[in-house]
Scaffold this motif. Structure first.
Motif, PDB file in Angstrom:
ATOM      1  N   LYS A   1      -5.215  78.325   7.757  1.00 47.10           N
ATOM      2  CA  LYS A   1      -5.350  78.626   6.211  1.00 47.10           C
ATOM      3  C   LYS A   1      -6.473  77.751   5.614  1.00 47.10           C
ATOM      4  N   VAL A   2      -7.494  78.311   5.089  1.00 47.52           N
ATOM      5  CA  VAL A   2      -8.889  77.584   4.619  1.00 47.52           C
ATOM      6  C   VAL A   2      -8.593  77.096   3.225  1.00 47.52           C
ATOM      7  N   ARG A   3      -8.666  75.924   3.001  1.00 51.30           N
ATOM      8  CA  ARG A   3      -8.591  75.306   1.362  1.00 51.30           C
ATOM      9  C   ARG A   3     -10.072  75.229   0.986  1.00 51.30           C
ATOM     10  N   TYR A   4     -10.880  74.531   1.799  1.00 50.29           N
ATOM     11  CA  TYR A   4     -12.148  73.972   1.397  1.00 50.29           C
ATOM     12  C   TYR A   4     -13.031  73.912   2.647  1.00 50.29           C
ATOM     13  N   LEU A   5     -14.355  74.405   2.530  1.00 48.75           N
ATOM     14  CA  LEU A   5     -15.064  74.166   3.614  1.00 48.75           C
ATOM     15  C   LEU A   5     -16.604  74.053   2.936  1.00 48.75           C
ATOM     16  N   ASP A   6     -17.300  73.257   3.496  1.00 49.27           N
ATOM     17  CA  ASP A   6     -18.481  73.113   3.112  1.00 49.27           C
ATOM     18  C   ASP A   6     -19.122  74.342   3.049  1.00 49.27           C
ATOM     19  N   ASP A   7     -20.302  74.237   2.186  1.00 51.85           N
ATOM     20  CA  ASP A   7     -21.404  75.419   1.947  1.00 51.85           C
ATOM     21  C   ASP A   7     -22.138  75.661   3.624  1.00 51.85           C
ATOM     22  N   PRO A   8     -22.226  76.665   4.110  1.00 46.18           N
ATOM     23  CA  PRO A   8     -22.740  77.023   5.359  1.00 46.18           C
ATOM     24  C   PRO A   8     -24.145  76.851   5.070  1.00 46.18           C
ATOM     25  N   LEU A   9     -24.648  77.300   4.141  1.00 51.14           N
ATOM     26  CA  LEU A   9     -26.366  77.375   3.957  1.00 51.14           C
ATOM     27  C   LEU A   9     -26.861  75.712   3.973  1.00 51.14           C
ATOM     28  N   GLU A  10     -25.950  74.880   3.633  1.00 54.42           N
ATOM     29  CA  GLU A  10     -26.280  73.276   3.698  1.00 54.42           C
ATOM     30  C   GLU A  10     -26.694  72.910   5.041  1.00 54.42           C
ATOM     31  N   PHE A  11     -26.152  73.634   5.915  1.00 59.72           N
ATOM     32  CA  PHE A  11     -26.465  73.379   7.467  1.00 59.72           C
ATOM     33  C   PHE A  11     -27.570  73.919   8.097  1.00 59.72           C
ATOM     34  N   PHE A  12     -28.347  74.834   7.374  1.00 62.02           N
ATOM     35  CA  PHE A  12     -29.365  75.662   7.768  1.00 62.02           C
ATOM     36  C   PHE A  12     -30.558  74.764   7.750  1.00 62.02           C
ATOM     37  N   PRO A  13     -31.277  74.335   8.580  1.00 62.23           N
ATOM     38  CA  PRO A  13     -32.275  73.278   8.607  1.00 62.23           C
ATOM     39  C   PRO A  13     -33.896  74.255   8.400  1.00 62.23           C
ATOM     40  N   TYR A  14     -33.908  75.333   7.968  1.00 64.20           N
ATOM     41  CA  TYR A  14     -35.223  75.974   7.656  1.00 64.20           C
ATOM     42  C   TYR A  14     -35.070  76.764   6.445  1.00 64.20           C
TER      43      TYR A  14
ATOM     44  N   GLY B   1     -30.857  66.109  11.376  1.00 61.54           N
ATOM     45  CA  GLY B   1     -31.987  65.366  10.613  1.00 61.54           C
ATOM     46  C   GLY B   1     -32.020  65.948   9.377  1.00 61.54           C
ATOM     47  N   ARG B   2     -31.885  67.091   9.085  1.00 66.13           N
ATOM     48  CA  ARG B   2     -31.921  67.742   7.666  1.00 66.13           C
ATOM     49  C   ARG B   2     -30.748  67.186   6.773  1.00 66.13           C
ATOM     50  N   THR B   3     -29.569  67.418   7.250  1.00 69.42           N
ATOM     51  CA  THR B   3     -28.108  67.104   6.576  1.00 69.42           C
ATOM     52  C   THR B   3     -27.800  65.699   6.663  1.00 69.42           C
ATOM     53  N   ARG B   4     -28.355  64.770   7.534  1.00 65.05           N
ATOM     54  CA  ARG B   4     -28.032  63.406   7.491  1.00 65.05           C
ATOM     55  C   ARG B   4     -26.478  63.177   8.063  1.00 65.05           C
ATOM     56  N   ARG B   5     -25.991  64.232   8.435  1.00 67.59           N
ATOM     57  CA  ARG B   5     -24.562  64.139   8.804  1.00 67.59           C
ATOM     58  C   ARG B   5     -24.440  63.490  10.136  1.00 67.59           C
ATOM     59  N   ARG B   6     -23.454  63.223  10.553  1.00 70.81           N
ATOM     60  CA  ARG B   6     -23.140  62.849  12.156  1.00 70.81           C
ATOM     61  C   ARG B   6     -22.379  63.813  12.575  1.00 70.81           C
ATOM     62  N   ILE B   7     -23.011  64.294  13.304  1.00 69.92           N
ATOM     63  CA  ILE B   7     -22.593  65.398  14.244  1.00 69.92           C
ATOM     64  C   ILE B   7     -23.387  65.526  15.576  1.00 69.92           C
ATOM     65  N   PHE B   8     -22.397  65.184  16.301  1.00 69.18           N
ATOM     66  CA  PHE B   8     -22.638  64.605  17.942  1.00 69.18           C
ATOM     67  C   PHE B   8     -22.679  66.048  18.787  1.00 69.18           C
ATOM     68  N   GLY B   9     -23.524  66.330  19.679  1.00 68.20           N
ATOM     69  CA  GLY B   9     -23.452  67.230  20.488  1.00 68.20           C
ATOM     70  C   GLY B   9     -24.184  67.203  21.519  1.00 68.20           C
ATOM     71  N   ILE B  10     -23.934  67.714  22.872  1.00 70.16           N
ATOM     72  CA  ILE B  10     -24.465  67.544  24.219  1.00 70.16           C
ATOM     73  C   ILE B  10     -24.723  68.897  24.890  1.00 70.16           C
ATOM     74  N   SER B  11     -25.756  68.923  25.884  1.00 67.74           N
ATOM     75  CA  SER B  11     -25.893  70.071  26.665  1.00 67.74           C
ATOM     76  C   SER B  11     -25.528  69.276  28.117  1.00 67.74           C
TER      77      SER B  11
ATOM     78  N   GLU C   1     -31.653  72.462  18.203  1.00 62.54           N
ATOM     79  CA  GLU C   1     -31.513  73.070  16.952  1.00 62.54           C
ATOM     80  C   GLU C   1     -30.375  72.089  16.246  1.00 62.54           C
ATOM     81  N   LEU C   2     -29.336  71.638  16.861  1.00 65.87           N
ATOM     82  CA  LEU C   2     -28.364  70.759  16.204  1.00 65.87           C
ATOM     83  C   LEU C   2     -29.096  69.591  15.857  1.00 65.87           C
ATOM     84  N   LYS C   3     -30.039  68.837  16.455  1.00 66.08           N
ATOM     85  CA  LYS C   3     -30.817  67.804  16.137  1.00 66.08           C
ATOM     86  C   LYS C   3     -31.560  68.174  14.787  1.00 66.08           C
ATOM     87  N   GLN C   4     -32.055  69.364  14.617  1.00 69.68           N
ATOM     88  CA  GLN C   4     -32.898  69.627  13.580  1.00 69.68           C
ATOM     89  C   GLN C   4     -31.927  69.772  12.224  1.00 69.68           C
TER      90      GLN C   4
END
Length: 623
Positions: free
Chosen positions: A3-16, A90-100, A84-87
């Motif tokens: 059950k979702v109570r709060y989520l960040d606005d997904p548009l804040e994660f779009f880098p373009y 870079g835009r949001t300054r969030r610490r989101i880690f990912g790998i290929s 794209e995650l790097k973008q």
């Protein structure tokens, strides 16, 4: 379900800066995914599907601390989501880690030192030498602080610089990664999936399947296998090096198997035929003791080859695994056993035609799944083939201005039939002689098959050379490096011509930005030839879905998806311009026409060759 109570606005994660209907699409995918649904997302090449989907699902993954598993068709495509995650980072300054991530063949430093490049050799080397491997040992003594998203090449470089095994380093990093991009094998191959589950919490993860229209073929290739007479010959050579009585008896049986398979090869009628693995194994008198003893010999073969500094691989292992699994699968509906000649080789194949039965078991692992492609439609067909029961549809497109596209279907041309008649071949050559000189842009000619291309290529080359243009030709079985080199050379200058098969690597996935490709010619519809293999496939799907659906799912839809993928190579944005020519009058048949992309259907005209030239010249004049 969470059950979702709060989520960040997904548009804040779009880098373009959003284009088209991207804002709507991001919100729709986010809304459906947050409730644990399956989403089918269809949008054309160049739309920006990757950053759109990442923006939609990252807030959900962040809120519930679950990974996003991003599955792509090949290892070469794993970097795109992380780029794209790097973008986004870079835009949001969030610490989101990912790998290929990649497999051991690409990542094992010990294998590189020993010049071992094949999958089996690298896997055996790792299994046998892991405890002694200095790179693996350093994993436990060296600590690396990694915070930013990493491509597989960056992990490889980090491993080399730190003398740490890059393969196991990436798996350790995967434990804390929010986004993990990987090839389909890590999702659809059960043994490989199990290896990843030791490091990644797959249950209730969010799964993204990129280029999802490929699943039907990919699942078949993963679960199928084949041997050749050469495989048996090499197995005989391996066993002949052992002199104990048990090995000598096994050697005699494998030699007997070889004679039986040669007889089977002589009995191939047409392009391909079926064989009965139980009869073959029975006539060779192979039993459980033989399979057990072969396993012991394979272990000794590996040991000897490692001591000799060779890649530890074994045709005996491959042969016995093929036969053993064939015994297990022989009674299953959807498994076929085919024999055919491939160039100078005779091939015996265990072919797994199943799709929905295998795929439906996988989807329950995940909280939410996004399937995305530019050719998912019709959705009901895709969902049924893929074993998906409930789903939500999301789609968008960019509007191609009418003045930017010429779409033509040429009358009186068709590749229908087993062979091109002399008359039809002359018609195609005449059409090329008249149309190619007026196409003053980089042009790709996509043929229905390599067979059709080979029938016409000599004349096409001559015509192109008479126009003082460069021609580049895809070869069947061309390696990736050679293909990339051809692609780069083709895009360097204007008025080049690329000849390729709609069933090859250039017709799907190849990137032609801007003016790199502005004209596409389709020669025929890429239906499979009605061989034994094709008929078995149609019959199997007809048993599951009924005769009408079965033929459509197994024969018609895959062909029109290939044609649609080829047409999409030239249009990546609403600013692109393209001349699209379908040289087969069957494309006007509504059974096929309705499955082509909207940008082609919307402006398509049925014309003869002189009228086609007028439309092309008018288009060039306006530009």
């Amino acid at each position: 379900m969470w059950k979702v109570r709060y989520l960040d606005d997904p548009l804040e994660f779009f880098p373009y800066e959003p284009r088209f209907g991207q804002v709507r699409v991001i919100k729709e995918i986010n809304n459906y995914a947050r409730d644990g649904n399956i989403i089918l997302f269809d949008a054309p090449t160049g739309y920006g599907k990757t950053p759109v989907v990442l923006a939609a699902i990252l807030p959900i993954a962040e809120e519930y601390n679950v990974p996003i598993l991003w599955a792509v068709r090949t290892g070469n495509e794993t970097d795109r989501p992380i780029e794209e995650l790097k973008q986004i980072v870079g835009r949001t300054r969030r610490r989101i880690f990912g790998i290929s991530i990649r497999g051991k063949r690409d990542m094992c430093l010990l294998a590189r030192q020993n010049n071992i490049r094949d999958h089996e050799g690298v896997s055996v080397l790792c299994r046998r030498m892991r405890d002694k491997c200095p790179f693996y040992r350093n994993l436990f003594y060296k600590r690396l602080s990694v915070k930013k998203p990493l491509l597989f090449s960056e992990i490889l470089k980090l491993g080399i610089e730190s003398n740490i095994c890059p393969y196991f380093l990436q798996l350790n990093l995967a434990r804390k990664a929010r986004v993990i991009s990987m090839s389909y094998n890590y999702i659809f191959s059960e043994p490989i999936r199990w290896s990843l589950r030791s490091y990644v919490r797959m249950k209730n993860a969010i799964l993204v399947v990129d280029e999802a229209h490929n699943m039907q073929n990919v699942i078949a290739s993963i679960n199928s296998d084949r041997i050749t007479l050469g495989t048996v010959e090499r197995a005989i050579n391996e066993v002949s090096r052992f002199n104990d009585n048990r090995s000598k008896r096994l050697l005699e049986k494998i030699k007997r198997l070889y004679k039986i398979l040669k007889q089977e090869a002589e009995g191939i009628r047409g392009e391909d035929d079926i064989f009965d693995p139980i009869t073959i194994i029975s006539e060779a008198e192979l039993d459980d003791e033989d399979f057990s003893h072969a396993g012991k010999l394979v272990s000794k073969i590996y040991t000897r080859m490692l001591k000799e500094g060779k890649s530890p691989r074994s045709s005996l292992r491959h042969l016995m695994d093929f036969l053993k699994l064939s015994i297990e699968y022989v009674e299953l509906d959807g498994i076929a056993f085919l024999k055919y000649k491939d160039k100078n080789r005779v091939v015996f194949e265990r072919w797994d035609m199943r799709a929905s039965e295998l795929l439906s078991e996988i989807w329950d692992y995940f909280f939410s799944i996004v399937f995305m492609s530019g050719t998912l439609k019709p959705y009901n067909a895709f969902s049924e083939i893929s074993g998906i029961k409930h789903y939500y549809e999301v789609s968008d497109e960019f509007k191609i201005p009418r003045e930017n596209v010429v779409s033509l279907i040429i009358k009186d041309l068709t590749t229908k039939g087993e062979e091109l008649s002399v008359q039809m071949k002359e018609r195609y050559i005449t059409a090329f002689k008249e149309i190619l000189p007026v196409l003053e842009v980089n042009t790709a000619i996509f043929f229905a098959s390599y067979r059709i291309m080979n029938e016409l290529i000599r004349d096409v080359k001559k015509i192109v050379e008479e126009c003082n243009r460069n021609i580049f030709v895809e070869q069947e079985g061309m390696m990736g490096d050679e293909a990339r080199q051809i692609l780069e050379e083709f895009k360097k200058s204007e008025k080049n011509v690329l000849c390729a098969s709609m069933q090859g690597r250039f017709a799907e996935g190849a990137d032609f930005p801007g003016e790199a490709l502005e004209a596409i010619i389709l020669v025929g519809i890429p239906f499979e030839r009605l061989t034994v293999r094709t008929q078995l496939y149609i019959d199997y799907y007809s048993r599951i879905y009924g005769s009408e659906k079965g033929r459509f799912y197994a024969y018609v839809l895959p062909a029109l998806r290939r044609a649609s993928q080829a047409l999409g190579r030239a249009l990546r944005s609403s600013d692109d311009k393209a001349i699209l020519i379908a040289m087969d009058e069957r494309y006007r048949d509504n059974r096929y026409f309705r499955l082509l992309p909207k940008f082609f259907r919307e402006y398509a005209k049925l014309v003869n060759v002189p009228a086609a030239i007028e439309f092309i010249e008018e288009f060039h004049y306006k530009q």
